[in-house]
Design an enzyme around this catalytic site. Structure first.
Site, mmCIF file in Angstrom:
data_model
loop_
_atom_site.group_PDB
_atom_site.id
_atom_site.type_symbol
_atom_site.label_atom_id
_atom_site.label_comp_id
_atom_site.label_asym_id
_atom_site.label_seq_id
_atom_site.Cartn_x
_atom_site.Cartn_y
_atom_site.Cartn_z
ATOM 1 N N SER A 88 0.842 -1.201 0.000
ATOM 2 C CA SER A 88 0.000 0.000 0.000
ATOM 3 C C SER A 88 0.877 1.251 0.000
ATOM 4 C CB SER A 88 -0.965 -0.034 1.187
ATOM 5 O OG SER A 88 -1.943 0.969 1.082
ATOM 6 N N HIS B 159 -8.526 1.005 -0.862
ATOM 7 C CA HIS B 159 -8.336 -0.035 -1.887
ATOM 8 C C HIS B 159 -9.675 -0.658 -2.311
ATOM 9 C CE1 HIS B 159 -4.030 0.298 -1.553
ATOM 10 N NE2 HIS B 159 -4.118 0.167 -0.247
#
Length: 296
Positions: A75, A184
């Site tokens: 991430s 996400h």
């Protein structure tokens, strides 16, 4: 986060001072003293993770000549991985992370949602649960972390429906995550679009070694490709297990986690226990890593 390095290494202190200046607030104080609820805000968490990772990298690099086969970051960690791979400067990376955090924080207000970890269930089953739960709203798999650990993300009603379905289908645990939004997932698509101009203008360089990209789980060295990939990353899945298996399949047997914790080392134990994993987060772990690498 990072206080030990700050107190013992001039380069670490200099990076924290630079970060404080760029951000316009005392990130080092927040990392070292809290309060935790303020540090957990997305607008602070992401810069804190980026800076502490880069600090740990700088300290480690002063002690040993690193020539990795490849880099990867989970991430927001993809930004520090790109910095480590030579694609962008510390300063440019921090400015991008700050903008990313601001846009994601805004999205948590305009398009609210949440995330949950599904433990003890096959990833394909979780994908099917998300598909079925879309009748209740937007829901997607956010992170394919390791065997038996998948994170889902989406609107509240769809997330609740997916969690209940996972429990009924035999998930060992369903854990709501303490995050402010549905990261996400498609709820972050507008944030990705808004971030893209900043990514494009950053002019990423070609990397010194490949970076395994979150959204494709494939190698990339071309600077022009990172802006599109990082744009997609905000609303796409982090394919971490696939990324690690790619490296292992290519013969990588030693991994170094650089940052503020040991989460990635823990995931790797679930992916493949035959590889060697080190974590660098303070002076003690630094020395243990250096000793372990010398043995290897």
């Amino acid at each position: 986060m990072g206080s030990d390095f700050h107190d013992h290494f001039d380069k670490a202190k200099a990076l924290f001072d630079t970060a404080n200046h760029i951000l316009g607030y005392d990130l080092s104080r927040l990392c070292f003293e809290g309060p935790e609820e303020e540090l957990r805000l997305t607008i602070h968490t992401q810069p804190a993770l980026y800076v502490t990772s880069c600090v740990a990298l700088a300290v480690l690099s002063d002690r040993i000549a690193l020539k990795p086969y490849a880099y990867a970051g989970h991430s927001v960690g993809e930004y520090s991985a790109l910095h480590a791979a030579g694609a962008l400067s510390f300063e440019t990376g921090l400015k991008l992370v700050q903008k990313r955090a601001e846009l994601m924080q805004e999205a948590t207000v305009s398009r609210p949602g949440g995330m949950a970890a599904i433990i003890g269930m096959d990833a394909d089953e979780v994908k099917e649960i998300c598909r079925v739960s879309r009748s209740e709203g937007i829901i997607a798999v956010a992170n394919f972390n390791c065997p038996g650990q998948t994170v889902i993300s989406g609107e509240t009603e769809a997330l609740q429906a997916a969690c209940e379905m996972a429990k009924s289908k035999g998930a060992k645990r369903v854990l709501p995550l303490s995050v402010s939004g549905a990261f996400h997932s498609p709820l972050m698509a507008n944030s990705g679009d808004a971030l893209y101009p900043y990514l494009r203008d950053a002019h990423f360089k070609n990397t010194v070694a490949p970076v395994v990209v979150n959204v494709t789980a494939e190698y990339c060295t071309s600077g022009v490709d990172f802006a599109p990939y990082l744009t997609m990353q905000l609303s796409g899945s982090v394919r971490w297990e696939e990324s690690m298996r790619l490296l292992i399949s290519d013969g990588v047997d030693t991994f170094i986690e650089i940052g503020s914790g040991t989460v990635l080392a823990g995931l790797m134990k679930r992916i493949d226990r035959n590889v060697s994993v080190h974590s660098v987060r303070d002076s003690d772990s630094l020395e243990k890593t250096l000793a372990g690498l010398s043995v290897n």
